[in-house]
Design a protein around this motif. Structure first.
Motif, PDB file in Angstrom:
ATOM      1  N   VAL A  58      11.190 -14.742   8.755  1.00 29.21           N
ATOM      2  CA  VAL A  58      11.482 -13.649   9.681  1.00 29.21           C
ATOM      3  C   VAL A  58      11.690 -12.307   8.978  1.00 29.21           C
ATOM      4  O   VAL A  58      11.735 -11.264   9.645  1.00 29.21           O
ATOM      5  N   ALA A  59      11.816 -12.315   7.661  1.00 31.20           N
ATOM      6  CA  ALA A  59      11.968 -11.055   6.929  1.00 31.20           C
ATOM      7  C   ALA A  59      11.592 -11.292   5.479  1.00 31.20           C
ATOM      8  O   ALA A  59      11.750 -12.408   4.954  1.00 31.20           O
ATOM      9  N   MET A  60      11.088 -10.239   4.824  1.00 29.12           N
ATOM     10  CA  MET A  60      10.751 -10.377   3.414  1.00 29.12           C
ATOM     11  C   MET A  60      10.735  -9.012   2.735  1.00 29.12           C
ATOM     12  O   MET A  60      10.706  -7.958   3.383  1.00 29.12           O
ATOM     13  N   ALA A  61      10.758  -9.056   1.407  1.00 25.05           N
ATOM     14  CA  ALA A  61      10.600  -7.872   0.569  1.00 25.05           C
ATOM     15  C   ALA A  61      10.250  -8.364  -0.825  1.00 25.05           C
ATOM     16  O   ALA A  61      10.594  -9.491  -1.198  1.00 25.05           O
ATOM     17  N   GLY A  62       9.578  -7.515  -1.596  1.00 24.98           N
ATOM     18  CA  GLY A  62       9.199  -7.954  -2.935  1.00 24.98           C
ATOM     19  C   GLY A  62       8.812  -6.798  -3.829  1.00 24.98           C
ATOM     20  O   GLY A  62       9.078  -5.629  -3.525  1.00 24.98           O
ATOM     21  N   GLU A  63       8.179  -7.131  -4.941  1.00 16.77           N
ATOM     22  CA  GLU A  63       7.792  -6.147  -5.945  1.00 16.77           C
ATOM     23  C   GLU A  63       6.278  -5.974  -5.963  1.00 16.77           C
ATOM     24  O   GLU A  63       5.534  -6.937  -5.817  1.00 16.77           O
ATOM     25  N   ARG A  64       5.865  -4.727  -6.224  1.00 18.39           N
ATOM     26  CA  ARG A  64       4.415  -4.464  -6.253  1.00 18.39           C
ATOM     27  C   ARG A  64       4.065  -3.695  -7.524  1.00 18.39           C
ATOM     28  O   ARG A  64       3.940  -4.291  -8.587  1.00 18.39           O
ATOM     29  N   ILE A  65       3.897  -2.402  -7.490  1.00 11.61           N
ATOM     30  CA  ILE A  65       3.486  -1.624  -8.653  1.00 11.61           C
ATOM     31  C   ILE A  65       4.612  -1.609  -9.688  1.00 11.61           C
ATOM     32  O   ILE A  65       5.761  -1.339  -9.358  1.00 11.61           O
ATOM     33  N   ARG A  66       4.241  -1.868 -10.965  1.00 15.29           N
ATOM     34  CA  ARG A  66       5.272  -1.972 -11.996  1.00 15.29           C
ATOM     35  C   ARG A  66       4.907  -1.153 -13.231  1.00 15.29           C
ATOM     36  O   ARG A  66       4.442  -1.698 -14.234  1.00 15.29           O
TER      37      ARG A  66
END
Length: 233
Positions: free
Chosen positions: A142-150
């Motif tokens: 139902v919800a998420m978040a994460g890492e992308r450009i590093r």
């Protein structure tokens, strides 16, 4: 760790920590299409970088980049959008006991959640770019978040989204702080991008301790079929 790399974060990432995902022609780079749709230039003011980008992307390709090409090279501008880059200031990152680490087996659900909520691009292999955390209720994501450009020393928090039926419960803020905790744990700092007109997102991120660093303009372009190339050195 410097803030300067955030002026061209995709370039710094693709020529640094994310080099294994990069396609590079001269002074232009891109992520593998299954990973992310982003292109980058070493120096947008240099026409030779745009020549390299034309070769890398291919004639007639449509793409978006945070830069404008010189007018005499024949690129077609299809549209623009204002974005905002924010960096950590007083972020009190903390792990979340309800957050679970998402893996490749979760990608179909993640793509479906992104499709329904529209936080930005998410491709089949985007999950490889960093840690992604989610919250499940009744077994459903139902919800998420994460890492992308590093870029070196930094990590972009991205794909922050919540199912419409679960909004207003603080899930997005909790996940952002939990991802930030992961980033701090390895010695990096978090940053993120929003649409400048997305008042709700900008309010959320500033409320938990991010501050605006700069405004950008994303430019949607079509690569010229017969680009007017400048000679390479």
């Amino acid at each position: 760790m410097t803030v300067d790399v955030l002026d061209r974060p995709s370039w710094a990432a693709l020529t640094g920590p994310h080099a294994r995902y990069a396609g590079i022609v001269g002074r232009a780079a891109r992520y593998h299409p299954d990973v992310a749709p982003f292109f980058a230039l070493e120096d947008p003011a240099d026409p030779r970088c745009w020549n390299d980008l034309a070769v890398l992307a291919g004639p007639g390709t449509e793409l978006s980049i945070t830069a404008s090409p010189p007018r005499d090279l024949g690129w077609e501008v299809r549209g623009t959008s204002a974005t905002r880059q924010l960096v950590d200031a007083t972020v009190r990152a903390v792990p979340d006991p309800e957050a679970v680490v998402l893996t490749a087996t979760d990608v179909p659900e993640m793509i479906d959640l992104v499709r329904r909520t529209g936080p930005g691009p998410f491709r089949p292999r985007t999950i490889e770019l960093g840690t992604y955390l989610g919250i499940r209720h009744g077994g459903a994501l139902v919800a998420m978040a994460g890492e992308r450009i590093r870029p070196p020393g930094w990590s972009e928090i991205s794909a922050v989204c919540t199912d419409p039926g679960y909004r207003g419960r603080g899930l997005a803020a909790r996940l952002v702080l939990a991802v930030a905790a992961e980033i701090y744990e390895r010695g990096d700092r978090p940053f993120l991008h929003t649409m400048a007109a997305n008042t709700a997102a900008n309010h959320l991120f500033t409320a938990i301790g991010f501050v605006r660093r700069k405004e950008n303009v994303n430019v949607s372009l079509r690569v010229p079929v017969s680009p007017g190339l400048s000679p390479r050195p």
